[in-house]
Scaffold this motif. Structure first.
Motif, PDB file in Angstrom:
ATOM      1  N   GLU A  36       0.838  -1.201   0.000  1.00 19.16           N
ATOM      2  CA  GLU A  36       0.000   0.000   0.000  1.00 19.16           C
ATOM      3  C   GLU A  36       0.869   1.245   0.000  1.00 19.16           C
ATOM      4  OE1 GLU A  36      -2.837  -0.136   3.210  1.00 19.16           O
ATOM      5  OE2 GLU A  36      -3.656  -2.045   2.517  1.00 19.16           O
ATOM      6  N   PHE A  37       0.452   2.244  -0.781  1.00 18.95           N
ATOM      7  CA  PHE A  37       1.152   3.515  -0.906  1.00 18.95           C
ATOM      8  C   PHE A  37       0.171   4.628  -0.569  1.00 18.95           C
ATOM      9  CE2 PHE A  37       3.075   0.438  -3.669  1.00 18.95           C
ATOM     10  CZ  PHE A  37       4.427   0.563  -3.400  1.00 18.95           C
ATOM     11  N   THR A  38       0.519   5.442   0.417  1.00 17.44           N
ATOM     12  CA  THR A  38      -0.371   6.497   0.888  1.00 17.44           C
ATOM     13  C   THR A  38       0.280   7.855   0.683  1.00 17.44           C
ATOM     14  OG1 THR A  38      -1.293   5.007   2.549  1.00 17.44           O
ATOM     15  CG2 THR A  38      -1.648   7.360   2.886  1.00 17.44           C
ATOM     16  N   SER A  39      -0.504   8.802   0.203  1.00 21.35           N
ATOM     17  CA  SER A  39      -0.057  10.188   0.041  1.00 21.35           C
ATOM     18  C   SER A  39      -1.170  11.107   0.493  1.00 21.35           C
ATOM     19  CB  SER A  39       0.274  10.481  -1.425  1.00 21.35           C
ATOM     20  OG  SER A  39       1.362   9.704  -1.845  1.00 21.35           O
ATOM     21  N   SER A  40      -0.765  12.321   0.865  1.00 20.25           N
ATOM     22  CA  SER A  40      -1.765  13.295   1.286  1.00 20.25           C
ATOM     23  C   SER A  40      -1.550  14.596   0.528  1.00 20.25           C
ATOM     24  CB  SER A  40      -1.691  13.537   2.790  1.00 20.25           C
ATOM     25  OG  SER A  40      -0.442  14.076   3.140  1.00 20.25           O
ATOM     26  N   ALA A  41      -2.570  15.424   0.556  1.00 22.39           N
ATOM     27  CA  ALA A  41      -2.521  16.742  -0.078  1.00 22.39           C
ATOM     28  C   ALA A  41      -3.236  17.730   0.833  1.00 22.39           C
ATOM     29  CB  ALA A  41      -3.189  16.703  -1.453  1.00 22.39           C
ATOM     30  N   GLY A  42      -2.920  18.986   0.626  1.00 25.26           N
ATOM     31  CA  GLY A  42      -3.567  20.029   1.428  1.00 25.26           C
ATOM     32  C   GLY A  42      -3.189  19.942   2.885  1.00 25.26           C
ATOM     33  N   GLY A  43      -1.921  19.632   3.149  1.00 27.10           N
ATOM     34  CA  GLY A  43      -1.463  19.537   4.530  1.00 27.10           C
ATOM     35  C   GLY A  43      -2.126  18.417   5.304  1.00 27.10           C
ATOM     36  N   GLY A  44      -2.460  17.342   4.621  1.00 25.34           N
ATOM     37  CA  GLY A  44      -3.101  16.203   5.274  1.00 25.34           C
ATOM     38  C   GLY A  44      -4.612  16.241   5.229  1.00 25.34           C
ATOM     39  N   ALA A  45      -5.165  17.218   4.537  1.00 28.60           N
ATOM     40  CA  ALA A  45      -6.620  17.340   4.461  1.00 28.60           C
ATOM     41  C   ALA A  45      -7.245  16.175   3.693  1.00 28.60           C
ATOM     42  CB  ALA A  45      -7.008  18.659   3.804  1.00 28.60           C
ATOM     43  N   VAL A  46      -6.518  15.675   2.682  1.00 29.11           N
ATOM     44  CA  VAL A  46      -6.979  14.527   1.898  1.00 29.11           C
ATOM     45  C   VAL A  46      -5.860  13.506   1.896  1.00 29.11           C
ATOM     46  CG1 VAL A  46      -7.642  13.708  -0.392  1.00 29.11           C
ATOM     47  CG2 VAL A  46      -8.478  15.908   0.417  1.00 29.11           C
ATOM     48  N   GLU A  47      -6.224  12.255   2.146  1.00 31.15           N
ATOM     49  CA  GLU A  47      -5.246  11.173   2.136  1.00 31.15           C
ATOM     50  C   GLU A  47      -5.776  10.058   1.246  1.00 31.15           C
ATOM     51  OE1 GLU A  47      -3.070   9.848   5.853  1.00 31.15           O
ATOM     52  OE2 GLU A  47      -4.377   8.104   5.475  1.00 31.15           O
ATOM     53  N   VAL A  48      -4.915   9.587   0.322  1.00 33.51           N
ATOM     54  CA  VAL A  48      -5.313   8.538  -0.605  1.00 33.51           C
ATOM     55  C   VAL A  48      -4.337   7.377  -0.470  1.00 33.51           C
ATOM     56  CG1 VAL A  48      -5.600   7.924  -3.040  1.00 33.51           C
ATOM     57  CG2 VAL A  48      -6.327  10.166  -2.246  1.00 33.51           C
ATOM     58  N   THR A  49      -4.887   6.168  -0.445  1.00 31.76           N
ATOM     59  CA  THR A  49      -4.069   4.956  -0.404  1.00 31.76           C
ATOM     60  C   THR A  49      -4.396   4.108  -1.617  1.00 31.76           C
ATOM     61  OG1 THR A  49      -4.048   4.977   2.016  1.00 31.76           O
ATOM     62  CG2 THR A  49      -3.477   2.900   0.949  1.00 31.76           C
ATOM     63  N   VAL A  50      -3.337   3.710  -2.332  1.00 35.71           N
ATOM     64  CA  VAL A  50      -3.475   2.797  -3.475  1.00 35.71           C
ATOM     65  C   VAL A  50      -2.541   1.618  -3.233  1.00 35.71           C
ATOM     66  CG1 VAL A  50      -4.014   4.674  -5.096  1.00 35.71           C
ATOM     67  CG2 VAL A  50      -1.668   3.863  -4.903  1.00 35.71           C
ATOM     68  N   ASN A  51      -2.782   0.533  -3.974  1.00 37.94           N
ATOM     69  CA  ASN A  51      -1.827  -0.567  -3.910  1.00 37.94           C
ATOM     70  C   ASN A  51      -0.927  -0.509  -5.140  1.00 37.94           C
ATOM     71  OD1 ASN A  51      -3.300  -1.725  -6.040  1.00 37.94           O
ATOM     72  ND2 ASN A  51      -4.322  -3.205  -4.731  1.00 37.94           N
ATOM     73  N   GLY A  52       0.024  -1.406  -5.208  1.00 35.68           N
ATOM     74  CA  GLY A  52       0.975  -1.405  -6.314  1.00 35.68           C
ATOM     75  C   GLY A  52       0.357  -1.710  -7.656  1.00 35.68           C
ATOM     76  N   ALA A  53      -0.864  -2.191  -7.677  1.00 37.93           N
ATOM     77  CA  ALA A  53      -1.589  -2.438  -8.923  1.00 37.93           C
ATOM     78  C   ALA A  53      -2.426  -1.222  -9.322  1.00 37.93           C
ATOM     79  CB  ALA A  53      -2.483  -3.662  -8.789  1.00 37.93           C
ATOM     80  N   HIS A  54      -2.230  -0.114  -8.603  1.00 42.15           N
ATOM     81  CA  HIS A  54      -2.909   1.163  -8.851  1.00 42.15           C
ATOM     82  C   HIS A  54      -4.407   1.129  -8.567  1.00 42.15           C
ATOM     83  CE1 HIS A  54       0.537   1.936 -11.886  1.00 42.15           C
ATOM     84  NE2 HIS A  54       0.943   2.074 -10.643  1.00 42.15           N
ATOM     85  N   GLU A  55      -4.806   0.260  -7.661  1.00 42.84           N
ATOM     86  CA  GLU A  55      -6.199   0.221  -7.234  1.00 42.84           C
ATOM     87  C   GLU A  55      -6.341   1.133  -6.016  1.00 42.84           C
ATOM     88  OE1 GLU A  55      -7.142  -4.391  -8.447  1.00 42.84           O
ATOM     89  OE2 GLU A  55      -6.234  -3.972  -6.497  1.00 42.84           O
ATOM     90  N   VAL A  56      -7.343   1.995  -6.032  1.00 43.19           N
ATOM     91  CA  VAL A  56      -7.582   2.894  -4.909  1.00 43.19           C
ATOM     92  C   VAL A  56      -8.188   2.076  -3.772  1.00 43.19           C
ATOM     93  CG1 VAL A  56      -8.807   4.937  -4.105  1.00 43.19           C
ATOM     94  CG2 VAL A  56      -7.922   4.866  -6.440  1.00 43.19           C
ATOM     95  N   LEU A  57      -7.518   2.115  -2.624  1.00 44.81           N
ATOM     96  CA  LEU A  57      -7.983   1.361  -1.466  1.00 44.81           C
ATOM     97  C   LEU A  57      -8.777   2.231  -0.499  1.00 44.81           C
ATOM     98  CD1 LEU A  57      -4.732  -0.688  -0.759  1.00 44.81           C
ATOM     99  CD2 LEU A  57      -6.731  -1.371  -2.100  1.00 44.81           C
ATOM    100  N   SER A  58      -8.371   3.488  -0.369  1.00 46.28           N
ATOM    101  CA  SER A  58      -9.129   4.376   0.507  1.00 46.28           C
ATOM    102  C   SER A  58      -8.858   5.838   0.175  1.00 46.28           C
ATOM    103  CB  SER A  58      -8.781   4.127   1.982  1.00 46.28           C
ATOM    104  OG  SER A  58      -7.475   4.573   2.271  1.00 46.28           O
ATOM    105  N   ILE A  59      -9.845   6.659   0.478  1.00 47.69           N
ATOM    106  CA  ILE A  59      -9.728   8.117   0.395  1.00 47.69           C
ATOM    107  C   ILE A  59     -10.294   8.649   1.701  1.00 47.69           C
ATOM    108  CG2 ILE A  59     -10.485  10.234  -0.764  1.00 47.69           C
ATOM    109  CD1 ILE A  59     -10.745   8.599  -3.353  1.00 47.69           C
TER     110      ILE A  59
END
Length: 110
Positions: A36-59
């Protein structure tokens, strides 16, 4: 008496190394796709997690950023975090494949 073909043993060893490398790459690819790869934007206001197959796991979004008058900002934050997570996934795959092939470069193969 057996005839010996010069270089045949080296070719056999090279084929074994290539087969091992392919197995290592396949295993590594599976491992990265499950990571799983997680990144955030807006100073942590939005966080997105995808897996290595580029499937979105959570927002995940902080409630205070949801402004019905500024949906465009929210969309931009989601896109930014999603793209960064996918980039992390791609970078991990690229680095893993480079490591697996151990600097070997065969034109047309990899």
């Amino acid at each position: 008496m057996k005839a010996r073909i010069p270089g045949a043993q080296n070719q056999g060893n090279m084929m074994k190394k290539i087969q091992q490398m392919q197995e290592d790459m396949t295993k590594l690819q599976s491992e990265i796709e499950a990571t799983e790869f997680t990144s955030s934007a807006g100073g942590g206001a939005v966080e997105v997690t995808v897996n290595g197959a580029h499937e979105v796991l959570s927002i995940k979004m902080k409630p205070e950023i949801v402004d019905p008058e500024d949906i465009e900002m929210l969309e931009d934050l989601i896109i930014s975090a999603l793209n960064e997570s996918i980039k992390k996934s791609n970078d991990a795959m690229d680095q893993g494949m480079e490591k697996a092939k151990g600097g070997l470069s065969i034109p047309g193969l990899f």
